[in-house]
Scaffold this active site. Structure first.
Site, short mmCIF file in Angstrom:
data_model
loop_
_atom_site.label_atom_id
_atom_site.label_comp_id
_atom_site.label_asym_id
_atom_site.label_seq_id
_atom_site.Cartn_x
_atom_site.Cartn_y
_atom_site.Cartn_z
N ASP A 90 0.84 -1.19 0.00
CA ASP A 90 0.00 0.00 0.00
C ASP A 90 0.88 1.24 0.00
O ASP A 90 1.76 1.40 0.85
CB ASP A 90 -0.90 0.00 1.24
CG ASP A 90 -1.74 1.27 1.32
OD1 ASP A 90 -2.90 1.21 0.87
OD2 ASP A 90 -1.25 2.30 1.81
N TYR A 95 2.64 10.12 0.06
CA TYR A 95 3.70 9.60 0.94
C TYR A 95 5.09 9.99 0.45
O TYR A 95 6.04 9.95 1.22
CB TYR A 95 3.63 8.07 1.02
CG TYR A 95 2.34 7.52 1.58
CD1 TYR A 95 1.42 8.32 2.23
CD2 TYR A 95 2.04 6.16 1.44
CE1 TYR A 95 0.24 7.80 2.73
CE2 TYR A 95 0.87 5.63 1.95
CZ TYR A 95 -0.03 6.46 2.59
OH TYR A 95 -1.20 5.94 3.08
N LYS A 123 -3.07 5.85 -4.19
CA LYS A 123 -4.18 6.76 -3.89
C LYS A 123 -4.08 8.06 -4.68
O LYS A 123 -3.00 8.60 -4.87
CB LYS A 123 -4.20 7.07 -2.38
CG LYS A 123 -4.23 5.82 -1.51
CD LYS A 123 -4.07 6.13 -0.05
CE LYS A 123 -3.90 4.86 0.76
NZ LYS A 123 -2.57 4.26 0.56
N HIS A 156 -7.77 9.36 -1.90
CA HIS A 156 -7.08 9.39 -0.61
C HIS A 156 -7.98 9.94 0.50
O HIS A 156 -8.19 9.28 1.52
CB HIS A 156 -5.81 10.24 -0.74
CG HIS A 156 -4.79 9.91 0.31
ND1 HIS A 156 -3.45 9.79 0.03
CD2 HIS A 156 -4.91 9.68 1.63
CE1 HIS A 156 -2.79 9.49 1.15
NE2 HIS A 156 -3.66 9.43 2.12
#
Length: 202
Positions: A90, A95, A123, A156
């Site tokens: 994931d 990020y 996402k 997200h």
């Protein structure tokens, strides 16, 4: 004896990572890495538990999250897949580690793990929650991950944000977004086999 085997395996893992980075092919090291990969996961033995989605697709019940993994993301992804048997990874554009995650995935596949046996989630970030930005955002994600498709593409968070918004966002930075339009674009990605499944985290 076990300690010696650990260091032997560790050597092949590190050398395979280095070879991949440098574009070097070494059949012996690749073969040894494949042996290790097969030893950690037995499809007809200790099979990892999966959950069935409404679409009929399955998702591994346990996955490796990459939030805050930083520069360690590549090693974490490779180790989780090849040495610990994880198959669900994931990640997300927000990020900031998708390139590192992509490198870890690439090395794991060089070690003998097949793409079809992996489940990769990413996402769509809030600043891209506009119909005209969905495809570009996905293409950037696929490029960073060095993949041809995603297994799962999430919204997200279900609200729009201005570009370069601070964290946490201020009230004036939060935008309404066209959920129906974004959803339609995500459906198109599924039709083109760029994404297997999509949904919102709401």
């Amino acid at each position: 004896m076990q300690e010696a085997k650990y260091y032997s395996d560790h050597y092949y893992v590190e050398r395979l990572k280095f070879d991949t980075e440098m574009g070097i092919r070494c059949p012996r090291r690749e073969q040894e890495a494949r042996r290790m990969a097969k030893a950690t996961f037995h499809p007809h033995g200790d099979q990892m538990e999966s959950l069935r989605l409404l679409s009929g697709h399955t998702i591994p019940a346990v996955g490796l999250g990459t939030w805050q993994s930083g520069s360690r993301a590549s090693d974490s992804v490779f180790t989780a897949i090849v040495e610990a048997g994880y198959r669900h990874i994931d990640t997300a554009w927000e990020y900031g580690v998708q390139e590192e995650v992509g490198h870890g995935l690439k090395v794991a596949m060089h070690a003998g793990i097949q793409r079809k046996d992996l489940f990769v989630t990413s996402k769509l970030w809030c600043a891209d929650l506009f119909p005209e930005r969905v495809r570009t955002a996905l293409n950037n994600t696929l490029q960073e991950l060095q993949l041809d498709y995603l297994d799962l593409y999430l919204i997200h968070w279900p609200f729009g944000l201005k570009e370069e918004t601070s964290r946490p966002p201020k009230a004036g930075d939060v935008l309404e977004f066209n959920l129906e339009g974004v959803w339609r674009e995500m459906e198109n990605l599924v039709k083109e086999n760029l994404v297997i499944k999509y949904m919102t985290t709401l």
